[in-house]
Design a protein around this motif. Sequence first.
Motif, PDB file in Angstrom:
ATOM      1  N   GLU A 168       0.855  -1.176   0.000  1.00 37.08           N
ATOM      2  CA  GLU A 168       0.000   0.000   0.000  1.00 37.08           C
ATOM      3  C   GLU A 168       0.892   1.228   0.000  1.00 37.08           C
ATOM      4  OE1 GLU A 168      -2.635  -0.250   3.284  1.00 37.08           O
ATOM      5  OE2 GLU A 168      -3.603  -2.095   2.606  1.00 37.08           O
ATOM      6  N   PHE A 169       0.559   2.190  -0.844  1.00 39.09           N
ATOM      7  CA  PHE A 169       1.428   3.341  -1.028  1.00 39.09           C
ATOM      8  C   PHE A 169       0.773   4.595  -0.471  1.00 39.09           C
ATOM      9  CE2 PHE A 169       2.323   0.585  -4.822  1.00 39.09           C
ATOM     10  CZ  PHE A 169       3.503   0.054  -4.311  1.00 39.09           C
ATOM     11  N   PRO A 170       1.534   5.391   0.290  1.00 37.36           N
ATOM     12  CA  PRO A 170       0.965   6.602   0.880  1.00 37.36           C
ATOM     13  C   PRO A 170       0.710   7.717  -0.127  1.00 37.36           C
ATOM     14  CG  PRO A 170       3.302   6.444   1.374  1.00 37.36           C
ATOM     15  CD  PRO A 170       2.917   5.161   0.703  1.00 37.36           C
ATOM     16  N   SER A 171       1.324   7.633  -1.306  1.00 34.72           N
ATOM     17  CA  SER A 171       1.109   8.663  -2.326  1.00 34.72           C
ATOM     18  C   SER A 171       1.278   8.040  -3.708  1.00 34.72           C
ATOM     19  CB  SER A 171       2.109   9.814  -2.147  1.00 34.72           C
ATOM     20  OG  SER A 171       3.415   9.421  -2.552  1.00 34.72           O
ATOM     21  N   SER A 172       0.945   8.824  -4.734  1.00 34.19           N
ATOM     22  CA  SER A 172       1.044   8.329  -6.108  1.00 34.19           C
ATOM     23  C   SER A 172       2.494   8.106  -6.536  1.00 34.19           C
ATOM     24  CB  SER A 172       0.366   9.308  -7.069  1.00 34.19           C
ATOM     25  OG  SER A 172       0.981  10.584  -7.004  1.00 34.19           O
ATOM     26  N   LYS A 173       3.448   8.768  -5.871  1.00 34.46           N
ATOM     27  CA  LYS A 173       4.861   8.622  -6.250  1.00 34.46           C
ATOM     28  C   LYS A 173       5.303   7.170  -6.152  1.00 34.46           C
ATOM     29  CE  LYS A 173       6.635  11.542  -3.397  1.00 34.46           C
ATOM     30  NZ  LYS A 173       7.611  12.377  -2.643  1.00 34.46           N
ATOM     31  N   GLU A 174       5.011   6.543  -5.020  1.00 29.52           N
ATOM     32  CA  GLU A 174       5.414   5.150  -4.838  1.00 29.52           C
ATOM     33  C   GLU A 174       4.732   4.247  -5.859  1.00 29.52           C
ATOM     34  OE1 GLU A 174       6.174   7.291  -1.068  1.00 29.52           O
ATOM     35  OE2 GLU A 174       4.410   7.107  -2.355  1.00 29.52           O
ATOM     36  N   HIS A 175       3.482   4.560  -6.164  1.00 31.49           N
ATOM     37  CA  HIS A 175       2.762   3.768  -7.168  1.00 31.49           C
ATOM     38  C   HIS A 175       3.427   3.884  -8.535  1.00 31.49           C
ATOM     39  CE1 HIS A 175      -0.538   1.903  -9.338  1.00 31.49           C
ATOM     40  NE2 HIS A 175      -0.613   2.967 -10.128  1.00 31.49           N
ATOM     41  N   HIS A 176       3.829   5.079  -8.927  1.00 34.27           N
ATOM     42  CA  HIS A 176       4.498   5.270 -10.219  1.00 34.27           C
ATOM     43  C   HIS A 176       5.859   4.573 -10.243  1.00 34.27           C
ATOM     44  CE1 HIS A 176       1.299   7.823 -11.370  1.00 34.27           C
ATOM     45  NE2 HIS A 176       1.708   8.928 -10.750  1.00 34.27           N
ATOM     46  N   ASP A 195      12.794   7.060 -22.869  1.00 29.00           N
ATOM     47  CA  ASP A 195      11.625   7.352 -23.704  1.00 29.00           C
ATOM     48  C   ASP A 195      10.623   6.194 -23.667  1.00 29.00           C
ATOM     49  OD1 ASP A 195      12.600   9.826 -24.429  1.00 29.00           O
ATOM     50  OD2 ASP A 195      13.538   9.124 -26.278  1.00 29.00           O
ATOM     51  N   GLU A 196      11.150   4.959 -23.618  1.00 28.94           N
ATOM     52  CA  GLU A 196      10.257   3.796 -23.566  1.00 28.94           C
ATOM     53  C   GLU A 196       9.518   3.736 -22.237  1.00 28.94           C
ATOM     54  OE1 GLU A 196      12.390   0.366 -26.115  1.00 28.94           O
ATOM     55  OE2 GLU A 196      13.572   1.157 -24.463  1.00 28.94           O
ATOM     56  N   ILE A 197      10.229   4.046 -21.158  1.00 30.26           N
ATOM     57  CA  ILE A 197       9.582   4.053 -19.841  1.00 30.26           C
ATOM     58  C   ILE A 197       8.519   5.148 -19.807  1.00 30.26           C
ATOM     59  CG2 ILE A 197       9.957   4.333 -17.365  1.00 30.26           C
ATOM     60  CD1 ILE A 197      12.808   3.296 -17.774  1.00 30.26           C
ATOM     61  N   GLU A 198       8.853   6.307 -20.343  1.00 31.24           N
ATOM     62  CA  GLU A 198       7.901   7.410 -20.406  1.00 31.24           C
ATOM     63  C   GLU A 198       6.649   6.995 -21.169  1.00 31.24           C
ATOM     64  OE1 GLU A 198       8.536  12.064 -21.364  1.00 31.24           O
ATOM     65  OE2 GLU A 198       8.759  10.759 -23.123  1.00 31.24           O
ATOM     66  N   GLY A 199       6.838   6.310 -22.291  1.00 33.73           N
ATOM     67  CA  GLY A 199       5.698   5.870 -23.089  1.00 33.73           C
ATOM     68  C   GLY A 199       4.847   4.835 -22.383  1.00 33.73           C
ATOM     69  N   SER A 200       5.480   3.996 -21.566  1.00 37.93           N
ATOM     70  CA  SER A 200       4.744   2.954 -20.852  1.00 37.93           C
ATOM     71  C   SER A 200       3.979   3.515 -19.658  1.00 37.93           C
ATOM     72  CB  SER A 200       5.715   1.867 -20.376  1.00 37.93           C
ATOM     73  OG  SER A 200       5.077   0.912 -19.564  1.00 37.93           O
ATOM     74  N   ILE A 201       4.612   4.435 -18.914  1.00 36.45           N
ATOM     75  CA  ILE A 201       4.010   4.964 -17.691  1.00 36.45           C
ATOM     76  C   ILE A 201       3.095   6.151 -17.991  1.00 36.45           C
ATOM     77  CG2 ILE A 201       4.519   5.785 -15.341  1.00 36.45           C
ATOM     78  CD1 ILE A 201       5.546   2.968 -15.935  1.00 36.45           C
ATOM     79  N   HIS A 202       3.340   6.807 -19.135  1.00 34.46           N
ATOM     80  CA  HIS A 202       2.556   7.973 -19.548  1.00 34.46           C
ATOM     81  C   HIS A 202       2.754   9.163 -18.611  1.00 34.46           C
ATOM     82  CE1 HIS A 202       0.725   5.378 -22.496  1.00 34.46           C
ATOM     83  NE2 HIS A 202       0.250   4.572 -21.558  1.00 34.46           N
ATOM     84  N   LEU A 203       4.006   9.323 -18.187  1.00 34.42           N
ATOM     85  CA  LEU A 203       4.410  10.484 -17.396  1.00 34.42           C
ATOM     86  C   LEU A 203       5.760  10.964 -17.912  1.00 34.42           C
ATOM     87  CD1 LEU A 203       3.494   9.259 -13.794  1.00 34.42           C
ATOM     88  CD2 LEU A 203       2.376  11.118 -15.031  1.00 34.42           C
ATOM     89  N   SER A 204       6.059  12.229 -17.696  1.00 35.32           N
ATOM     90  CA  SER A 204       7.326  12.791 -18.160  1.00 35.32           C
ATOM     91  C   SER A 204       8.510  12.012 -17.621  1.00 35.32           C
ATOM     92  CB  SER A 204       7.434  14.247 -17.701  1.00 35.32           C
ATOM     93  OG  SER A 204       8.770  14.705 -17.755  1.00 35.32           O
ATOM     94  N   LYS A 205       9.473  11.718 -18.511  1.00 30.35           N
ATOM     95  CA  LYS A 205      10.657  10.963 -18.088  1.00 30.35           C
ATOM     96  C   LYS A 205      11.459  11.733 -17.041  1.00 30.35           C
ATOM     97  CE  LYS A 205      13.231  12.489 -22.199  1.00 30.35           C
ATOM     98  NZ  LYS A 205      13.858  12.024 -23.465  1.00 30.35           N
ATOM     99  N   TYR A 206      11.434  13.054 -17.087  1.00 25.95           N
ATOM    100  CA  TYR A 206      12.167  13.857 -16.108  1.00 25.95           C
ATOM    101  C   TYR A 206      11.533  13.725 -14.719  1.00 25.95           C
ATOM    102  CZ  TYR A 206      13.849  15.746 -20.506  1.00 25.95           C
ATOM    103  OH  TYR A 206      14.378  15.861 -21.769  1.00 25.95           O
ATOM    104  N   TYR A 207      10.210  13.666 -14.684  1.00 25.30           N
ATOM    105  CA  TYR A 207       9.506  13.451 -13.425  1.00 25.30           C
ATOM    106  C   TYR A 207       9.768  12.040 -12.897  1.00 25.30           C
ATOM    107  CZ  TYR A 207       5.616  12.757 -10.173  1.00 25.30           C
ATOM    108  OH  TYR A 207       4.857  12.469  -9.060  1.00 25.30           O
ATOM    109  N   LEU A 208       9.770  11.060 -13.799  1.00 29.61           N
ATOM    110  CA  LEU A 208      10.005   9.676 -13.389  1.00 29.61           C
ATOM    111  C   LEU A 208      11.403   9.495 -12.813  1.00 29.61           C
ATOM    112  CD1 LEU A 208       8.288   7.780 -16.351  1.00 29.61           C
ATOM    113  CD2 LEU A 208       7.388   8.186 -14.048  1.00 29.61           C
TER     114      LEU A 208
END
Length: 279
Positions: A168-176, A195-208
């Motif tokens: 169980e994750f306290p925020s969306s960060k851990e989930h991502h 770029d592939e991870i960004e495409g799979s997760i659908h979030l900015s690679k810099y944020y990831l």
Amino acid sequence: MNIFRQQAAPISINTSSDMHFQMKLHAHPFYEIYYFRQGKCTYLIGDQIYVLSPGDLILMHGLTLHSPSVDPEVEYKRTIIHFEPAYIANMIQPPFSLNVLKPFQELRNHRFQLQGEERSQMEASLLTLEQLFTQQDAISYHRFHALLLDLLFMIYGYCQKPLGDKPEFPSSKEHHVQRIITFVEENFQEDIHLDEIEGSIHLSKYYLVKIFKEVTGITIFTYLYQRRINQAKILFLLEKQKSVTDICYEIGFKHPAHFSRIFKQLVGCTPEKYRKSIL
């Protein structure tokens, strides 16, 4: 000299308290019992992230990569027991034939969230084990082993109850970050790019990149390389007929020189030297 060292018993137990604890992603051939006492800690074990709470007990099959990420602003305290499975196996021969190693063998890595009487009983057992481990006499030595077996029976009993541990994750960060780890685990043998991870997760690679380091304490590519190197070590042990170059390509490296450089950086020797050391 401590009788445990005289007998060369492959068991250790330690409780530490540290404000600035750091541990690299690592694996080892022995089993581990980890009990979290206090602090703020996110534990990466294999392809799972656990946000720990005091009273959490983790069983670990040591060959799985694992590493705690600890908040340096909060005192971190945990107890760890390491033991060689073969050593314990020799202690549970018939008529005491209940296989207390089964939870480690089948679950491999699992968290129990202890509360109430179970938590109190666990902490009392760990305290007594540590006290006996520091003693110098033969009686303490044998009492330690008897109590360690009792602890393993206790853990075996936990496994007879429904096992519903889902992180169980306290925020969306851990989930991502969990989604990133799952992606890497499923694709580490391929040529992975941000770029592939960004495409799979659908979030900015810099944020990831930012949240992965924040949650786990390491970078995405440190995790990827350590995962590949750990796989190489397993293949060196299990598939001795394969060449170093074959294994290099199989685990996702495109160039043997790059594989050799990363392997030496993480392990301390070349792949060839490591392979010779385990033959």
